[in-house]
Design a protein around this motif. Structure first.
Motif, mmCIF file in Angstrom:
data_model
loop_
_atom_site.group_PDB
_atom_site.id
_atom_site.type_symbol
_atom_site.label_atom_id
_atom_site.label_comp_id
_atom_site.label_asym_id
_atom_site.label_seq_id
_atom_site.Cartn_x
_atom_site.Cartn_y
_atom_site.Cartn_z
ATOM 1 N N GLN A 125 0.851 -1.182 0.000
ATOM 2 C CA GLN A 125 0.000 0.000 0.000
ATOM 3 C C GLN A 125 0.893 1.241 0.000
ATOM 4 O O GLN A 125 1.857 1.307 0.780
ATOM 5 C CB GLN A 125 -0.899 0.015 1.243
ATOM 6 C CG GLN A 125 -1.778 -1.220 1.369
ATOM 7 C CD GLN A 125 -2.800 -1.332 0.267
ATOM 8 O OE1 GLN A 125 -3.282 -0.346 -0.269
ATOM 9 N NE2 GLN A 125 -3.135 -2.566 -0.107
ATOM 10 N N PHE A 126 0.555 2.208 -0.840
ATOM 11 C CA PHE A 126 1.344 3.416 -0.985
ATOM 12 C C PHE A 126 0.431 4.631 -0.980
ATOM 13 O O PHE A 126 -0.783 4.508 -1.163
ATOM 14 C CB PHE A 126 2.147 3.384 -2.288
ATOM 15 C CG PHE A 126 3.152 2.270 -2.336
ATOM 16 C CD1 PHE A 126 4.455 2.482 -1.918
ATOM 17 C CD2 PHE A 126 2.786 1.018 -2.786
ATOM 18 C CE1 PHE A 126 5.381 1.455 -1.948
ATOM 19 C CE2 PHE A 126 3.700 -0.024 -2.823
ATOM 20 C CZ PHE A 126 5.003 0.194 -2.404
ATOM 21 N N ILE A 127 1.026 5.803 -0.805
ATOM 22 C CA ILE A 127 0.283 7.057 -0.846
ATOM 23 C C ILE A 127 1.071 8.029 -1.702
ATOM 24 O O ILE A 127 2.257 8.274 -1.457
ATOM 25 C CB ILE A 127 0.072 7.633 0.570
ATOM 26 C CG1 ILE A 127 -0.717 6.640 1.425
ATOM 27 C CG2 ILE A 127 -0.639 8.987 0.499
ATOM 28 C CD1 ILE A 127 -0.787 6.987 2.894
ATOM 29 N N GLY A 128 0.415 8.558 -2.725
ATOM 30 C CA GLY A 128 1.021 9.581 -3.565
ATOM 31 C C GLY A 128 0.711 10.949 -2.991
ATOM 32 O O GLY A 128 -0.383 11.171 -2.458
ATOM 33 N N ILE A 129 1.672 11.845 -3.066
ATOM 34 C CA ILE A 129 1.492 13.216 -2.582
ATOM 35 C C ILE A 129 1.967 14.157 -3.675
ATOM 36 O O ILE A 129 3.129 14.119 -4.085
ATOM 37 C CB ILE A 129 2.315 13.487 -1.302
ATOM 38 C CG1 ILE A 129 2.027 12.451 -0.229
ATOM 39 C CG2 ILE A 129 2.041 14.901 -0.789
ATOM 40 C CD1 ILE A 129 3.038 12.475 0.918
ATOM 41 N N LEU A 130 1.065 14.982 -4.166
ATOM 42 C CA LEU A 130 1.413 15.985 -5.162
ATOM 43 C C LEU A 130 1.221 17.348 -4.497
ATOM 44 O O LEU A 130 0.160 17.613 -3.939
ATOM 45 C CB LEU A 130 0.519 15.866 -6.390
ATOM 46 C CG LEU A 130 0.899 16.849 -7.484
ATOM 47 C CD1 LEU A 130 1.318 16.092 -8.726
ATOM 48 C CD2 LEU A 130 -0.262 17.745 -7.786
ATOM 49 N N THR A 131 2.264 18.167 -4.518
ATOM 50 C CA THR A 131 2.194 19.501 -3.922
ATOM 51 C C THR A 131 2.442 20.537 -5.006
ATOM 52 O O THR A 131 3.450 20.461 -5.719
ATOM 53 C CB THR A 131 3.252 19.666 -2.807
ATOM 54 O OG1 THR A 131 3.086 18.606 -1.857
ATOM 55 C CG2 THR A 131 3.104 21.001 -2.107
ATOM 56 N N ALA A 132 1.522 21.475 -5.130
ATOM 57 C CA ALA A 132 1.659 22.582 -6.086
ATOM 58 C C ALA A 132 1.797 23.863 -5.279
ATOM 59 O O ALA A 132 0.958 24.148 -4.423
ATOM 60 C CB ALA A 132 0.447 22.647 -7.004
ATOM 61 N N THR A 133 2.856 24.615 -5.529
ATOM 62 C CA THR A 133 3.115 25.841 -4.783
ATOM 63 C C THR A 133 3.003 27.047 -5.701
ATOM 64 O O THR A 133 3.722 27.146 -6.697
ATOM 65 C CB THR A 133 4.526 25.799 -4.149
ATOM 66 O OG1 THR A 133 4.637 24.610 -3.357
ATOM 67 C CG2 THR A 133 4.759 27.014 -3.277
ATOM 68 N N ASP A 134 2.091 27.938 -5.352
ATOM 69 C CA ASP A 134 1.907 29.183 -6.100
ATOM 70 C C ASP A 134 2.844 30.206 -5.472
ATOM 71 O O ASP A 134 2.480 30.938 -4.566
ATOM 72 C CB ASP A 134 0.452 29.635 -6.014
ATOM 73 C CG ASP A 134 0.178 30.871 -6.852
ATOM 74 O OD1 ASP A 134 1.118 31.388 -7.489
ATOM 75 O OD2 ASP A 134 -0.983 31.313 -6.851
ATOM 76 N N ASP A 135 4.080 30.237 -5.946
ATOM 77 C CA ASP A 135 5.084 31.124 -5.354
ATOM 78 C C ASP A 135 5.237 32.440 -6.110
ATOM 79 O O ASP A 135 6.137 33.224 -5.834
ATOM 80 C CB ASP A 135 6.434 30.416 -5.228
ATOM 81 C CG ASP A 135 6.953 29.888 -6.554
ATOM 82 O OD1 ASP A 135 6.301 30.117 -7.593
ATOM 83 O OD2 ASP A 135 8.011 29.239 -6.546
ATOM 84 N N LYS A 136 4.352 32.695 -7.050
ATOM 85 C CA LYS A 136 4.406 33.960 -7.789
ATOM 86 C C LYS A 136 3.573 35.048 -7.127
ATOM 87 O O LYS A 136 3.546 36.170 -7.595
ATOM 88 C CB LYS A 136 3.940 33.748 -9.228
ATOM 89 C CG LYS A 136 4.924 32.938 -10.045
ATOM 90 C CD LYS A 136 4.525 32.909 -11.488
ATOM 91 C CE LYS A 136 5.609 32.211 -12.303
ATOM 92 N NZ LYS A 136 5.301 32.238 -13.725
ATOM 93 N N THR A 137 2.886 34.693 -6.056
ATOM 94 C CA THR A 137 2.091 35.691 -5.331
ATOM 95 C C THR A 137 2.708 35.902 -3.956
ATOM 96 O O THR A 137 3.525 35.103 -3.495
ATOM 97 C CB THR A 137 0.630 35.231 -5.163
ATOM 98 O OG1 THR A 137 0.615 34.050 -4.353
ATOM 99 C CG2 THR A 137 -0.022 34.943 -6.499
ATOM 100 N N ASP A 138 2.309 36.958 -3.282
ATOM 101 C CA ASP A 138 2.836 37.238 -1.944
ATOM 102 C C ASP A 138 2.390 36.198 -0.926
ATOM 103 O O ASP A 138 3.049 35.987 0.083
ATOM 104 C CB ASP A 138 2.397 38.639 -1.480
ATOM 105 C CG ASP A 138 3.094 39.731 -2.269
ATOM 106 O OD1 ASP A 138 4.189 39.471 -2.806
ATOM 107 O OD2 ASP A 138 2.526 40.839 -2.355
ATOM 108 N N SER A 139 1.267 35.552 -1.166
ATOM 109 C CA SER A 139 0.733 34.608 -0.184
ATOM 110 C C SER A 139 1.451 33.253 -0.207
ATOM 111 O O SER A 139 1.373 32.512 0.758
ATOM 112 C CB SER A 139 -0.762 34.393 -0.414
ATOM 113 O OG SER A 139 -0.988 33.806 -1.678
#
Length: 188
Positions: A125-139
């Motif tokens: 059993q496995f778990i995939g993790i996809l992280t998307a970072t919006d680093d073009k904004t101040d937040s």
């Protein structure tokens, strides 16, 4: 620059219109897997059928994902969380790092497609993790999708439940018919 709280919802592979659609915060991507050495061009989008070399392709449906730094990680489900796994269930960064079996560092994919080749050496059993970072904004907002899956694990219950159900119905009918009163024989 402060970091906004990440959106840690159970994204996973959804069952809305297309079971191969995964959500990453408000965004969507299409998940497709292949095992060309053993399954030719047959696609899958949830569990990986056998232990073998696999190719996972993520196609961004939502265009904003093309401008974000995206990383992809696969961890072994060491806590046996299963299909209800959320990011919070995975523990701290050290726990996640220790359970990691594959990691692709953050990068941008302006064409909207990520392909990952990997070989699983054992079922599990496995778990995939996809992280998307919006680093073009101040937040600097992060969006995380968590999707549990299995590799080379046969779900015998899904195959056998209909046989078990048929046997149970047959046994119930037999018991019911043997309890019904018998008609007395006519006297001659």
């Amino acid at each position: 620059c402060g970091v906004a709280p990440a959106a840690y919802a159970h994204g996973g592979v959804s069952v809305e219109d297309d079971t191969c659609i995964m959500t990453i915060g408000p965004y969507r991507a299409h998940f497709t897997g292949y095992q060309p050495g053993v399954r030719a061009s047959q696609e899958f989008c949830e569990d990986i059928p056998v232990v073998a070399k696999s190719i996972i392709v993520l196609d961004f449906i939502s265009n904003p994902l093309r401008d974000m730094a995206v990383d992809f990680r696969i961890v072994r489900d060491v806590n046996e969380i299963g299909v209800t796994a959320t990011y919070a269930d995975l523990g701290n960064a050290g726990d996640i790092e220790q359970a990691t079996v594959f990691y692709r560092a953050p990068e941008r994919f302006p064409r909207g497609s990520v392909d990952v080749g990997l070989t699983f050496d054992q079922p599990g059993q496995f778990i995939g993790i996809l992280t998307a970072t919006d680093d073009k904004t101040d937040s600097r907002r992060e969006y995380v999708s968590v999707f549990p899956f299995s590799v080379g694990v046969t779900d015998w219950w899904s195959r056998l439940k209909w046989i078990v159900l048929a046997i149970a119905i047959g046994a119930s009918l037999y018991l019911w018919s043997s309890r019904s009163p018998k008609e007395p024989k006519a006297a001659t």
